[in-house]
Design an enzyme around this catalytic site. Structure first.
Site, PDB file in Angstrom:
ATOM      1  N   ASN A   9      73.256 -57.412  17.931  1.00 12.26           N
ATOM      2  CA  ASN A   9      72.455 -56.258  18.319  1.00 12.26           C
ATOM      3  C   ASN A   9      71.074 -56.677  19.356  1.00 12.26           C
ATOM      4  O   ASN A   9      69.905 -56.964  18.351  1.00 12.26           O
ATOM      5  CB  ASN A   9      72.239 -55.413  17.106  1.00 12.26           C
ATOM      6  N   LYS A  11      69.030 -54.732  20.571  1.00  8.24           N
ATOM      7  CA  LYS A  11      68.082 -53.424  20.609  1.00  8.24           C
ATOM      8  C   LYS A  11      67.432 -53.418  21.799  1.00  8.24           C
ATOM      9  O   LYS A  11      67.979 -53.631  23.109  1.00  8.24           O
ATOM     10  CB  LYS A  11      67.029 -53.823  19.542  1.00  8.24           C
ATOM     11  N   HIS A  96      73.161 -46.360  14.004  1.00  6.72           N
ATOM     12  CA  HIS A  96      72.239 -47.316  13.558  1.00  6.72           C
ATOM     13  C   HIS A  96      71.117 -46.710  12.922  1.00  6.72           C
ATOM     14  O   HIS A  96      70.684 -45.463  13.395  1.00  6.72           O
ATOM     15  CB  HIS A  96      71.745 -48.125  14.591  1.00  6.72           C
ATOM     16  N   GLU A  98      68.020 -47.152  13.096  1.00  7.45           N
ATOM     17  CA  GLU A  98      66.810 -46.915  14.079  1.00  7.45           C
ATOM     18  C   GLU A  98      67.125 -45.353  14.780  1.00  7.45           C
ATOM     19  O   GLU A  98      66.328 -44.723  15.338  1.00  7.45           O
ATOM     20  CB  GLU A  98      66.680 -47.953  14.898  1.00  7.45           C
ATOM     21  N   GLU A 168      73.899 -51.861   6.467  1.00  4.35           N
ATOM     22  CA  GLU A 168      72.664 -52.481   6.871  1.00  4.35           C
ATOM     23  C   GLU A 168      71.504 -51.697   5.863  1.00  4.35           C
ATOM     24  O   GLU A 168      71.142 -50.544   6.309  1.00  4.35           O
ATOM     25  CB  GLU A 168      72.138 -52.272   8.320  1.00  4.35           C
ATOM     26  N   GLY A 174      65.015 -56.482  10.009  1.00  2.00           N
ATOM     27  CA  GLY A 174      63.906 -57.038  10.769  1.00  2.00           C
ATOM     28  C   GLY A 174      62.548 -57.036   9.682  1.00  2.00           C
ATOM     29  O   GLY A 174      61.561 -57.534  10.240  1.00  2.00           O
ATOM     30  N   SER A 214      68.445 -59.002   8.589  1.00  2.00           N
ATOM     31  CA  SER A 214      67.882 -60.090   8.436  1.00  2.00           C
ATOM     32  C   SER A 214      68.967 -61.333   8.098  1.00  2.00           C
ATOM     33  O   SER A 214      68.726 -62.353   7.328  1.00  2.00           O
ATOM     34  CB  SER A 214      66.770 -60.262   7.377  1.00  2.00           C
TER      35      SER A 214
HETATM   36  P1  PGA Z   1      67.463 -57.674  11.752  1.00  2.00           P
HETATM   37  O1  PGA Z   1      68.590 -56.462  12.489  1.00  2.00           O
HETATM   38  O2  PGA Z   1      68.914 -58.808  11.999  1.00  2.00           O
HETATM   39  O3  PGA Z   1      66.808 -58.045  13.050  1.00  2.00           O
HETATM   40  O4  PGA Z   1      67.506 -57.272  10.575  1.00  2.00           O
HETATM   41  C1  PGA Z   1      69.742 -56.256  12.140  1.00  2.00           C
HETATM   42  C2  PGA Z   1      70.067 -54.772  12.748  1.00  2.00           C
HETATM   43  O5  PGA Z   1      69.277 -53.672  12.801  1.00  2.00           O
HETATM   44  O6  PGA Z   1      71.128 -54.602  13.286  1.00  2.00           O
END
Ligand code: PGA
Length: 251
Positions: A9, A11, A96, A98, A168, A174, A214
């Site tokens: 992803n 982003k 997601h 976010e 997640e 993150g 992560s």
């Molecule tokens: P990350 O993000 O691996 O940077 O923690 C995962 C995601 O939000 O899909």
């Protein structure tokens, strides 16, 4: 056997040139022995055609990070599932955390997006996961159960059977803090149990459930070793070709 899947992803990162370099590096270095694993690059909309062109002779597949819940028409700024299908996209991340947080996406909207994607032969990677306060107050299972029921109750068994699910935990996205393999496996097993309320056991066993939060080359192996963890949805580490390839090789 369930499909093993590693989805990147990206982003809202990279420029066109950087996206080209990253996809070229992955296309050149992907091991043809990893065909048992589906590798999906979920790029920003504007990089989709370029990325698809670069990876076209490899096993790598390309996905989007969102789609509209509307079919077409006067929805300025939206990108429809039909448009994604027309450029050859096979996957889309939906729901997601976010998008839920910054764009107020509700379960109703998420359900609409899933239906649009499926109507255009695009596989949704449907995301769920609890915030930190639900985890610390030990209500994380109830929270995720509700997130899933809110969407599954408006889908047919045939639609649910076509999903990829990504768990997640928001506190792990993150942050560098990963759920422990035990915490992740517990939730993945719960998700599979919920699926059995909507599908027969056999169909529920076939759905791939990815862990995200992560995931890195250094922790992927111990996560993927668990019975109900069928791969990862990878943010930060998917921008580093070396680490992403290490994750792909972690089954
Ligand atoms: P990350 O993000 O691996 O940077 O923690 C995962 C995601 O939000 O899909």
């Amino acid at each position: 056997m369930r499909r093993k899947i590693v989805a990147g992803n990206w982003k809202m990162n990279l420029t066109l040139k950087e996206a080209k370099e990253l996809s070229e590096s992955l296309a050149q270095n992907i091991n043809s022995n990893t065909t048992a694993t589906d590798v999906i690059l979920c790029t920003p909309f504007v990089f989709l055609p370029q990325t698809m062109e670069i990876v076209k002779n490899t096993s790598i597949k390309v996905g989007a990070q969102n789609c509209s819940r509307f079919a077409q028409g006067a929805y300025t700024g939206e990108v429809s599932a039909k448009m994604l299908q027309s450029v050859g996209v096979n996957y889309v991340i939906i729901g997601h955390s976010e998008r839920r947080e910054y764009f107020n996406e509700s379960s109703l909207q998420i359900t609409g997006k899933i239906k649009q994607a499926l109507a255009h032969e695009i596989t949704p990677i449907f995301c769920c996961g609890e915030p930190l306060q639900e985890r610390t107050s030990n209500t994380h299972i109830d929270f995720v159960t509700q997130q899933l029921n809110e969407v599954f109750s408006s889908l047919t068994p045939e639609e649910i059977a076509k999903l990829i699910i990504a768990y997640e935990p928001i506190w792990a996205i993150g942050t560098g803090e990963t759920a422990s393999p035990e915490q992740a496996q517990e939730m993945h097993a719960t998700i599979r149990k919920i699926l059995v309320n909507y599908l027969d056991e056999d169909a529920a066993q076939k759905i791939s459930i990815l862990y995200g939060g992560s995931v890195k080359g250094s922790n992927a192996k111990e996560l993927f070793a668990n019975q109900d963890i069928d791969g990862g949805l990878v943010g930060g580490a998917s921008l580093d070709p070396e680490d992403f390839l290490k994750i792909i090789g972690s089954f």
